[in-house]
Design a protein around this motif. Structure first.
Motif, PDB file in Angstrom:
ATOM      1  N   GLU A  79      43.989   8.267  -4.162  1.00 40.31           N
ATOM      2  CA  GLU A  79      43.770   8.270  -5.589  1.00 40.31           C
ATOM      3  C   GLU A  79      44.588   7.571  -6.325  1.00 40.31           C
ATOM      4  OE1 GLU A  79      44.017  11.617  -9.178  1.00 40.31           O
ATOM      5  OE2 GLU A  79      44.126  12.360  -7.278  1.00 40.31           O
ATOM      6  N   GLU A  81      46.269   6.649  -9.544  1.00 44.69           N
ATOM      7  CA  GLU A  81      46.618   7.300 -10.765  1.00 44.69           C
ATOM      8  C   GLU A  81      46.953   5.994 -11.931  1.00 44.69           C
ATOM      9  OE1 GLU A  81      49.425   9.499  -9.472  1.00 44.69           O
ATOM     10  OE2 GLU A  81      48.038  10.887  -8.495  1.00 44.69           O
ATOM     11  N   ASP A  82      47.728   5.045 -11.507  1.00 41.42           N
ATOM     12  CA  ASP A  82      48.016   4.189 -12.602  1.00 41.42           C
ATOM     13  C   ASP A  82      48.542   2.796 -11.652  1.00 41.42           C
ATOM     14  OD1 ASP A  82      48.737   2.962 -14.966  1.00 41.42           O
ATOM     15  OD2 ASP A  82      50.523   3.859 -15.143  1.00 41.42           O
ATOM     16  N   GLY A 178      42.464   5.304 -12.067  1.00 41.98           N
ATOM     17  CA  GLY A 178      41.099   6.164 -12.124  1.00 41.98           C
ATOM     18  C   GLY A 178      40.468   6.072 -11.101  1.00 41.98           C
ATOM     19  N   THR A 179      40.565   5.157 -10.004  1.00 42.58           N
ATOM     20  CA  THR A 179      39.604   5.105  -8.927  1.00 42.58           C
ATOM     21  C   THR A 179      40.106   5.761  -7.913  1.00 42.58           C
ATOM     22  OG1 THR A 179      38.489   3.138  -9.699  1.00 42.58           O
ATOM     23  CG2 THR A 179      38.392   3.492  -7.454  1.00 42.58           C
ATOM     24  N   THR A 238      34.827   5.947  -9.013  1.00 39.26           N
ATOM     25  CA  THR A 238      35.376   5.430 -10.238  1.00 39.26           C
ATOM     26  C   THR A 238      35.316   6.337 -11.123  1.00 39.26           C
ATOM     27  OG1 THR A 238      33.324   4.366 -11.149  1.00 39.26           O
ATOM     28  CG2 THR A 238      34.538   3.141  -9.732  1.00 39.26           C
ATOM     29  N   GLY A 239      34.591   7.550 -11.056  1.00 40.61           N
ATOM     30  CA  GLY A 239      34.428   8.638 -12.079  1.00 40.61           C
ATOM     31  C   GLY A 239      33.070   8.544 -12.887  1.00 40.61           C
TER      32      GLY A 239
END
Length: 312
Positions: A79, A81-82, A178-179, A238-239
């Motif tokens: 994951e 996050e940034d 975010g991916t 990717t959401g």
């Protein structure tokens, strides 16, 4: 949240293979910050610094990081996050014999442009990703991408310049904050490594580079045991969409693999026959180009999350 920091100074690799020695062992579910150096090890600092050839050692990938409990047949979830830029300049360049238009006589090979960072950690502090880079007086938004990310292979040793089923030099714009990237685990511990980040890069990476830059990357690593569908290659969530990712010698081969992998997911999710999944795949989502310049090319097949979720 306090995170362990794993830096390229702790260790990095220039190839992924079946036998890799970890620089750190992460617990299942652990969150880390990973520090990367740019793909050319900060050797290109000014526009007078030219790359006469692609070095034998390129795309240093921080790691490997072993993940406790990861075994062959499992899936490693990364994951992201940034991703933050961590220096005050990037570099975009050409080199002889490299890039989509390497034979165009009107394009200089080699050529270098330095892309100064404005905001987004321009002081080297790894600040907020918001900001721009300057290209010939034009502001380009900072949208950091991890170029090389992968795990130990199931057999052959592969350079960090080359993408394959283990990941590697995927140069995919979706591999960003975010991916979540899912990798098949081929060896005990998975042995994750990443680097070759860019402050900005277009799909295709046509000249062979993005704005190559050092970064700080926040990730959480999780092991998925006994997945309902065992992927052969990396997957992206990717959401907004689920994307299969495939690399091959030709774009035709890459898109065939990516589409075939998508059918596996669609048949499981919807209970489709493979024919029905094939027909449905031609109605939604679509094929996307990741990169066309590495020793193998990379493509992805996307289906919106409204129509598909991953089986783990």
């Amino acid at each position: 949240m306090t995170r362990e920091v794993v830096s390229h100074r702790d260790g990095h690799v220039y190839e992924f293979g079946p036998e890799m020695d970890p620089v750190y062992e992460a617990a299942d579910g652990e969150s880390l910050t990973i520090e990367t150096v740019d793909s050319l090890n900060s050797e290109i600092r000014e526009e007078g610094d030219l790359l006469d050839a692609i070095p034998e050692e390129v795309n240093a990938a921080t790691g490997p990081i072993a993940v406790a409990g990861a075994s062959p047949g499992d899936v490693l979830a990364v994951e992201i996050e940034d991703v933050r830029v961590a220096e005050d300049r990037g570099r975009v360049l050409t080199a002889p014999g490299f890039g989509l238009l390497q034979d165009d006589p009107d394009i200089d090979h080699p050529a270098t442009r330095i892309t100064e960072v404005e905001g987004g950690g321009a002081d080297g502090s790894g600040g907020d990703a918001a900001g721009t880079i300057d290209f010939e007086g034009i502001d380009v938004p900072i949208e950091p991408v991890i170029g090389t990310i992968g795990v130990a292979t199931d057999g052959e040793t592969v350079s960090t310049l080359t993408p394959d089923d283990h990941g590697g030099n995927l140069d995919t714009t979706d591999v960003t904050g975010g991916t979540t990237v899912y990798f098949p685990v081929f060896q005990s511990g998975a042995m994750l490594a990443m680097g070759d980040a860019k402050a900005a890069m277009a799909d295709g990476e046509m000249c062979g580079t993005g704005a190559e830059i050092a970064t700080e990357i926040d990730v959480t690593l999780s092991v998925i045991e006994d997945p309902a569908v065992s992927p052969d290659r990396p997957l992206l969530d990717t959401g907004d969409a689920v994307k299969t990712l495939a690399s091959a010698e030709t774009m035709e081969e890459a898109v065939e693999l990516a589409n075939g992998d998508m059918l596996d997911l669609l048949t499981h999710h919807h209970g489709f026959s493979r024919t029905e999944a094939y027909l449905f795949s031609s109605l939604v989502g679509g094929l996307e180009i990741s990169q066309v310049v590495d020793p193998q090319v990379t493509a992805r097949n996307a289906v919106p999350s409204d129509h598909l979720s991953l089986p783990f």
